[in-house]
Design an enzyme around this catalytic site. Structure first.
Site, PDB file in Angstrom:
ATOM      1  N   THR A 239       0.792  -1.411  -0.024  1.00 13.02           N
ATOM      2  CA  THR A 239       0.030   0.206  -0.115  1.00 13.02           C
ATOM      3  C   THR A 239       0.752   1.212   0.054  1.00 13.02           C
ATOM      4  O   THR A 239       1.623   1.306   0.734  1.00 13.02           O
ATOM      5  CB  THR A 239      -0.910  -0.172   1.294  1.00 13.02           C
ATOM      6  OG1 THR A 239      -1.756  -1.210   1.397  1.00 13.02           O
ATOM      7  CG2 THR A 239      -1.649   1.330   1.373  1.00 13.02           C
ATOM      8  N   CYS A 327      25.191   7.384   7.152  1.00 11.16           N
ATOM      9  CA  CYS A 327      24.982   5.965   7.041  1.00 11.16           C
ATOM     10  C   CYS A 327      25.861   5.167   7.969  1.00 11.16           C
ATOM     11  O   CYS A 327      25.944   4.049   7.927  1.00 11.16           O
ATOM     12  CB  CYS A 327      24.642   5.339   5.925  1.00 11.16           C
ATOM     13  SG  CYS A 327      23.005   5.968   5.106  1.00 11.16           S
TER      14      CYS A 327
END
Length: 386
Positions: A239, A327
């Site tokens: 979704t 990161c």
């Protein structure tokens, strides 16, 4: 104490207008875009309008070339693994550079370790830029993909993407570019850049975290990696994150309207900052090419310092900076980007990234110039162990 935020390459603050655009889809307009009732169809309309806005943001010919994802990492993984999945009969060779973001570098390493691909990493010159002729030399008959980033997230250097894309076109090799760090800091036009696949992430230009796109040029074959429903042309099941998608599209519109002015403003702030730093603090050096780079990014080496200690000291003084990619934060290893430039480990451990953005003011830079020399002098005096 007010924080001076100079870490926009890690993430950009959310535009207030973006939050307002998202708000209805976090409350009353909660429908699933796949539902047939009115609530669902209003959500579907919002997603498709956002798709058109993102296509305009990057100059894509057709909104259907935009695939919504959860961010840059998923987009990079989908581009690489999805292309590999449809190209195995042709070969196993993938070509990339040795300064790529972890979202590209790690998936390539994993695929190479499991013998799914044969990996060639093209080196950069000391200026942090890949040479097109080196990419061409790395191509073999079984090459199935070339992936080179648009702009480096640590030093800001711009890679010769149109040249590499044209090379790939001539040799009929799919080309992907990770443009996550470039978005919002330079004009992106996919038809001028060339190539088949391009990754973006919303939070780098004032949108929310957790949403991005993969541009897939019309006619490019690709296999989806997240299987479930038939969303996103079967390339990305699940979704849709309606609020995030709407917010990213709003940020793209704001960015597009302000980009020309912002490029000039940020470049002027950065260049003045660098000039003053080099004049005031001895034994400092700019990493990477000083011309072919993003207008907001400055990566500076302060010899005889430790960058982790400097990030902490500046944070205590109210200034947020980075010692490399967000990161890789907390890693004791030196930056692979800086090592690729030829810096020894002790010098790579002495580099700080200053990245400016929409909230950065001249006052912020003046205050940083006031504090930074004292911090550097103190760290050099106590000789922080590397």
């Amino acid at each position: 104490m007010t924080t001076i935020y100079l870490d926009h390459n890690a993430t950009a603050p959310l535009y207030p207008e973006v939050l307002e655009a998202m708000r209805p889809y976090l409350s009353n307009e909660f429908g699933n875009p796949s539902s047939l009732h009115q609530l669902g169809q209003r959500a579907r309309k919002a997603v498709e309008e956002a798709r058109a806005q993102m296509a305009a943001f990057i100059g894509a010919d057709d909104p259907s070339e935009i695939v919504f994802t959860s961010g840059g990492t998923e987009s990079d993984n989908l581009a690489i693994q999805g292309m590999w999945a449809v190209s195995q009969q042709k070969g196993k060779r993938v070509v990339s550079s040795n300064i790529e973001h972890a979202a590209v570098r790690q998936v390539l390493r994993q695929m190479a370790a499991s013998h799914q691909i044969d990996l060639t990493l093209v080196p950069v010159e000391p200026d942090g830029i890949v040479r097109g002729e080196d990419v061409e030399k790395s191509i073999t008959p079984d090459t199935i993909l070339i992936s080179i980033m648009t702009a480096n997230n640590e030093i800001g250097t711009l890679q010769p993407i149109p040249e590499i894309a044209e090379l790939c076109r001539r040799k009929n090799i799919p080309f992907h570019t990770d443009a996550v760090q470039a978005a919002g800091k330079m004009r992106i036009r996919v038809n001028e850049m060339g190539g088949d696949l391009l990754s973006l992430s919303g939070h780098k230009f004032g949108g929310p975290k957790g949403v991005g796109i993969l541009y897939v040029r019309r006619g490019t074959r690709l296999m989806g990696m997240i299987h479930g429903g038939r969303q996103e042309k079967n390339w990305r099941g699940g979704t849709e994150n309606v609020a995030g998608i709407v917010g990213m599209a709003k940020a793209a519109d704001i960015t597009r309207k302000n980009l020309g002015r912002e490029i000039i403003r940020l470049k002027n702030l950065r260049d003045k900052f660098e000039h003053e730093i080099l004049a005031r603090i001895p034994d400092t050096h700019i990493n990477g090419d000083t011309v072919k780079r993003l207008p907001n990014t400055s990566n500076i080496r302060f010899d005889d310092t430790d960058n982790t200690a400097m990030v902490m000291a500046l944070d205590l003084a109210g200034i947020s900076v980075s010692n490399g990619s967000a990161c890789a934060s907390g890693s004791p290893e030196p930056s692979h980007v800086l090592l690729a430039l030829g810096l020894p480990q002790h010098q790579a451990h002495a580099c700080i990234r200053f990245s400016l953005g929409s909230t950065t003011t001249e006052k912020d830079m003046d205050e940083t110039l006031r504090i930074l020399p004292r911090v550097v002098a103190k760290l050099r005096e106590i000789k922080v162990p590397l």
